[in-house]
Write an enzyme that holds these catalytic residues in place. Structure first.
Site, short mmCIF file in Angstrom:
data_model
loop_
_atom_site.label_atom_id
_atom_site.label_comp_id
_atom_site.label_asym_id
_atom_site.label_seq_id
_atom_site.Cartn_x
_atom_site.Cartn_y
_atom_site.Cartn_z
N CYS A 53 -0.13 4.45 2.29
CA CYS A 53 0.13 4.16 3.60
C CYS A 53 1.13 4.27 3.90
O CYS A 53 1.93 3.97 5.51
CB CYS A 53 -0.58 2.43 3.74
N ASP A 54 1.94 4.07 3.25
CA ASP A 54 3.84 3.36 3.68
C ASP A 54 4.53 4.23 3.00
O ASP A 54 6.09 4.49 3.23
CB ASP A 54 3.97 2.05 3.68
N CYS B 182 0.68 -1.46 0.05
CA CYS B 182 -0.30 -0.33 -0.21
C CYS B 182 1.11 1.26 0.32
O CYS B 182 1.22 1.65 0.44
CB CYS B 182 -0.73 -0.25 0.74
#
Ligand SMILES: Cc1cc2nc3c(=O)[nH]c(=O)nc-3n(C[C@H](O)[C@H](O)[C@H](O)COP(=O)(O)OP(=O)(O)OC[C@H]3O[C@@H](n4cnc5c(N)ncnc54)[C@H](O)[C@@H]3O)c2cc1C
Length: 306
Positions: free
Chosen positions: A137-138, A134
């Protein structure tokens, strides 16, 4: 979680939570079963910009909580457990979960899908230590670092472009000689100096110590292996529907997604499918939510004998 239910919903993502809202509002005796986190995949989305009603966008986790709250307001009953089987019985279906066997007249399967894994040595070991599925997300953890994005479709190229906002270099590793992404996305990627395409190449191994340090790559054209120094690797090579336990019970397409008719019905009368789990779904939160609403209404009609 006692007694028989009129409707059991398997999966608490946007599809399942919206179905739950509708069945709760129709005062049906219903139960939602979720194996992980209510909200499904959207909890991994940093920000959702295309869900109607949120002109400035909304955090994925926030949207999940709002959906849960809305269904809860009408008395949603839910339980955290993994469904491992589904079987037909006289008056409907038997839902087999980790810790219970529950009867239901109708079932809405809304289990969504999970990211496809590379299935190479080191991948599982370094999840959260440099391996990610992701980018939204990261990406932030890789400011001014070197990363690889594995995949060649729209998702991989979109995420690679997103990563260039943070990382100093993004290797785009794809097993074929050409990307599968749309031309427009390819043009954008090739015009971005931070993106370095590595084509005809597969990842053989993820290596590191306390975190990812390098990938072992294999060129499928030349047959040669070579290491590539990276601080992180993002994987976007597709999705695997959560239908393992439905195999042999529901008709699935070649990708393992549930086949549905125009009324989101399956080959089992009274079993409906909604969201990313079904064949030809749009893989969007709003589509999954729409599916959930529709499946709940069709289940309601089925219960009324219409
Ligand atoms: C990082 C990321 C960003 C995204 N960004 C956007 C965006 O900006 N806009 C957009 O529209 N869409 C976005 N999406 C896609 C969107 O999240 C999905 O299309 C949507 O969540 C699908 O909803 P669903 O309910 O069908 O499935 P899911 O969200 O996958 O939910 C399924 C749920 O079922 C549960 N489950 C599965 N199997 C079982 C079982 N056997 N027993 C019990 N529970 C089970 C799972 O744990 C999960 O919670 C994004 C996805 C990701 C991963």
């Amino acid at each position: 979680m006692t007694g028989d239910y009129e409707i059991i919903i398997i999966g608490g993502g946007p599809a399942g939570l919206t179905a739950a809202l509708y069945v709760a509002m129709s005062r049906r005796r219903a139960l939602l079963l979720e194996k992980a986190l209510l909200g499904g995949q959207i909890v991994n989305a940093d920000r959702i910009e295309n869900f109607p009603g949120f002109p400035s966008g909304v955090g994925g986790m926030e949207l999940a909580e709002l959906m849960q709250k809305q269904a809860g307001r009408f008395g949603l009953e839910s339980s955290y457990t993994e469904v491992t089987g589904l079987a037909a019985e006289d008056a409907g279906y038997l839902v087999i979960a980790e810790d219970a066997r529950i009867s239901a007249r109708t079932v809405i399967v809304a289990g969504g899908s999970e990211h496809q894994k590379l299935n190479v040595p080191g991948e599982a070991e370094f999840v959260g230590k440099g391996v990610s599925y992701c980018a939204t997300c990261d990406a932030n953890f890789f400011r001014d670092r070197t990363v690889a994005m594995v995949g060649g479709g729209n998702a991989a190229v979109t995420e690679a472009l997103y990563l260039t906002r943070f990382a100093s270099r993004v290797y785009l590793v794809h097993r074929r000689g050409e990307l599968r992404a749309t031309r427009v996305l390819q043009e954008r990627a090739f015009a971005e100096p931070k993106i370095v395409p590595v084509l005809d190449t597969v990842v053989e191994q993820v290596r590191g110590d306390s975190a990812v340090r390098e990938l072992l790559l294999h060129n499928v054209r030349t047959g040669t292996d070579s290491p590539l120094k990276v601080d992180g690797v993002f994987v976007a090579i597709g999705f695997r529907p959560n239908t393992g336990y439905l195999r042999g019970f529901l008709d699935l397409d070649p990708q393992g997604q549930v086949m549905t008719g125009a009324r989101l019905d399956t080959n089992r009368p009274g079993v409906f499918a909604a969201g990313d789990i079904r064949s030809n779904s749009g893989r969007q939160a709003v589509i999954a939510a729409g599916d959930g609403a529709a499946a709940a209404l069709f289940a309601e009609e089925y219960l009324r004998g219409a």
